[in-house]
Motif scaffolding. Structure first.
Motif, PDB file in Angstrom:
ATOM      1  N   GLU A 255      -2.836   6.756   0.334  1.00 59.35           N
ATOM      2  CA  GLU A 255      -3.168   5.440  -0.214  1.00 59.35           C
ATOM      3  C   GLU A 255      -3.411   5.514  -1.719  1.00 59.35           C
ATOM      4  O   GLU A 255      -3.058   4.594  -2.465  1.00 59.35           O
TER       5      GLU A 255
ATOM      6  N   ASN B  30       2.912 -10.784  10.072  1.00 65.11           N
ATOM      7  CA  ASN B  30       3.029 -11.277   8.693  1.00 65.11           C
ATOM      8  C   ASN B  30       3.729 -12.640   8.623  1.00 65.11           C
ATOM      9  O   ASN B  30       3.624 -13.347   7.618  1.00 65.11           O
TER      10      ASN B  30
ATOM     11  N   TYR C  13       0.389  -0.021   7.421  1.00 65.52           N
ATOM     12  CA  TYR C  13      -0.149  -1.250   6.860  1.00 65.52           C
ATOM     13  C   TYR C  13       0.326  -2.439   7.693  1.00 65.52           C
ATOM     14  O   TYR C  13       1.511  -2.771   7.716  1.00 65.52           O
ATOM     15  N   THR C  14      -0.580  -3.081   8.419  1.00 66.73           N
ATOM     16  CA  THR C  14      -0.239  -4.217   9.264  1.00 66.73           C
ATOM     17  C   THR C  14      -1.489  -5.024   9.540  1.00 66.73           C
ATOM     18  O   THR C  14      -2.608  -4.502   9.492  1.00 66.73           O
ATOM     19  N   ASN C  15      -1.308  -6.309   9.823  1.00 66.47           N
ATOM     20  CA  ASN C  15      -2.431  -7.178  10.176  1.00 66.47           C
ATOM     21  C   ASN C  15      -2.712  -7.180  11.672  1.00 66.47           C
ATOM     22  O   ASN C  15      -3.682  -7.777  12.125  1.00 66.47           O
TER      23      ASN C  15
ATOM     24  N   GLY D 248      -0.641   3.225  -2.981  1.00 70.79           N
ATOM     25  CA  GLY D 248      -1.270   1.941  -3.266  1.00 70.79           C
ATOM     26  C   GLY D 248      -1.633   1.150  -2.025  1.00 70.79           C
ATOM     27  O   GLY D 248      -2.284   0.106  -2.118  1.00 70.79           O
ATOM     28  N   GLN D 249      -1.234   1.610  -0.857  1.00 69.31           N
ATOM     29  CA  GLN D 249      -1.622   0.969   0.399  1.00 69.31           C
ATOM     30  C   GLN D 249      -1.621   2.032   1.501  1.00 69.31           C
ATOM     31  O   GLN D 249      -1.009   3.088   1.349  1.00 69.31           O
ATOM     32  N   PRO D 250      -2.323   1.776   2.618  1.00 65.49           N
ATOM     33  CA  PRO D 250      -2.388   2.772   3.697  1.00 65.49           C
ATOM     34  C   PRO D 250      -1.007   3.054   4.277  1.00 65.49           C
ATOM     35  O   PRO D 250      -0.094   2.231   4.172  1.00 65.49           O
TER      36      PRO D 250
END
Length: 398
Positions: A26, A81, A35-37, A30-32
């Protein structure tokens, strides 16, 4: 969280190395890495290799890739998303909160919140003339997404609550199928998908004791699906068959204390309800579509094969448990030998078993219907173990 922690398995210092790797990733990207909601999607990414976590669309993939769609996360659901707010403030809030483990756990412990989730689905029982509006479909779909997140987060642990949820889902699905409208097929597929997840994830002794009650309703719905539903996409046929397979599979009734009683009830009902005939009809419908060049029904054909093989296997497992005095090698003899009228007192009992009757029914369907033949042959062409194995077992018995 490392896979061991997600699965609640014993772990060592290696989980710290996992966490360190995630932090470094990360920091650099810049992100894990995952990466998901969606809570369920996140868990699936963690516990499965990346090569198995690809997304497939049943409407666009062909051949071998299509079968993977069945085992992908919640078949029929939109990408998190892409999900938009529905305008129902209460459900929008619950859906947002259900996308985190902590939020899902809190919702799962509040009976009022669970009751609110099922409000849209309950409306369908009030009268079909008003229940097929677009807004009702949107809100019901949202309810199923929330429920999926709760299941994925392990937020539903109480046997009583799980039983109530299963009853609500099956009742909701039965009402939708009874409408015989293609407008609700997408919703039917989603409801079956959540049902399958609940059956697969909650197969302990508490769940197994209520399996027969759910089984009876499920088989009745399935018979309506294969007899009356026009399913061009094949998803309703596919996930309804998958629910049948999930209960019949050995892990479906995992507790030794209930296997004899529950399995006997289920198998007796499978005989009286003529389940094998419904499964053969599903194969015939799938094969007819495949013969005309459409691959949409390929998943349904594969799942029908798996369900038929699971039914055969369950009958044999129960028969062997009930007849432990039989010499094991006799139990391995092919049923086809008995049907060829080869005289042998040591295997005369084979012709009268329920497993043999299932084999006979499938054999008749295979010989008489080119569509059934086409469906099974297409399953053999798939390079995915469950469908290939089921098709081989069926043909070897026939």
């Amino acid at each position: 969280m490392a896979p061991e922690l997600v699965r609640e398995q014993p772990y060592s210092h290696t989980v710290d190395l996992w966490s360190l790797g995630v932090i470094l990733y990360e920091s650099f990207v810049g992100q894990p890495p995952f990466y998901t909601n969606s809570v369920h999607a996140l868990i699936q990414h963690i516990v499965k290799p990346q090569s198995d976590a690809k997304k497939y669309s049943p409407n666009t993939v062909q051949g071998n890739s299509a079968l993977h769609a069945l085992h992908d996360e919640f078949p029929g659901f939109s990408n998190p998303n892409d999900v938009k707010q529905t305008g129902n403030l209460a459900l929008d809030g619950l859906e947002n909160n259900s996308r985190t483990v902590n939020g899902a756990q809190i919702i799962g412990q509040e009976y009022e919140a669970l009751a609110l989730i099922f409000l849209p689905t309950k409306k369908w029982s009030e009268g079909s003339q008003n229940a097929c509006r677009d807004q009702d479909i949107v809100h019901s779909s949202q309810s199923l997404r929330i429920l999926s997140n709760l299941v994925a987060a392990g937020a539903l642990q109480s046997g009583g609550i799980l039983d109530e949820i299963m009853c609500e889902l099956l009742n909701f699905t039965a009402i939708l199928v009874g409408l015989k409208s293609s407008d609700v097929n997408e919703l039917v597929a989603k409801s079956f998908s959540v049902t399958k997840i609940l059956l697969a994830e909650n197969n302990g002794s508490d769940a197994a004791t209520s399996y027969f009650k759910h089984w009876v309703v499920l088989v009745e719905i399935f018979s309506q699906v294969v007899s009356h539903i026009e399913d061009a996409s094949g998803r309703v046929f596919c996930v309804s068959c998958a629910c049948i397979t999930t209960i019949l599979a050995p892990k479906g009734i995992a507790s030794p204390s209930v296997i004899n009683e529950s399995l006997k009830q289920i198998l007796d009902h499978a005989v009286t309800s003529r389940l094998v005939d419904h499964l053969c009809l599903c194969l015939a419908t799938s094969g007819a579509s495949l013969r005309f060049g459409s691959t949409n029904m390929l998943l349904a054909a594969c799942e029908a094969c798996r369900a038929i093989w699971s039914l055969m296997d369950a009958h044999e497992i129960f028969f062997v448990k009930e007849n432990l005095s039989l010499f094991p090698l006799d139990a391995l003899r092919s049923h086809s030998l008995a049907r060829l009228d080869i005289r042998d007192h040591a295997r005369g009992w084979l012709a009268e078993t329920e497993a043999a009757k299932v084999v006979d029914a499938v054999t008749r369907a295979f010989v008489r219907s080119k569509s059934v033949q086409f469906a099974i042959v297409n399953c053999l062409h798939q390079r995915v173990e469950p469908a290939l194995s089921a098709a081989i077992h069926i043909l070897s018995r026939c």
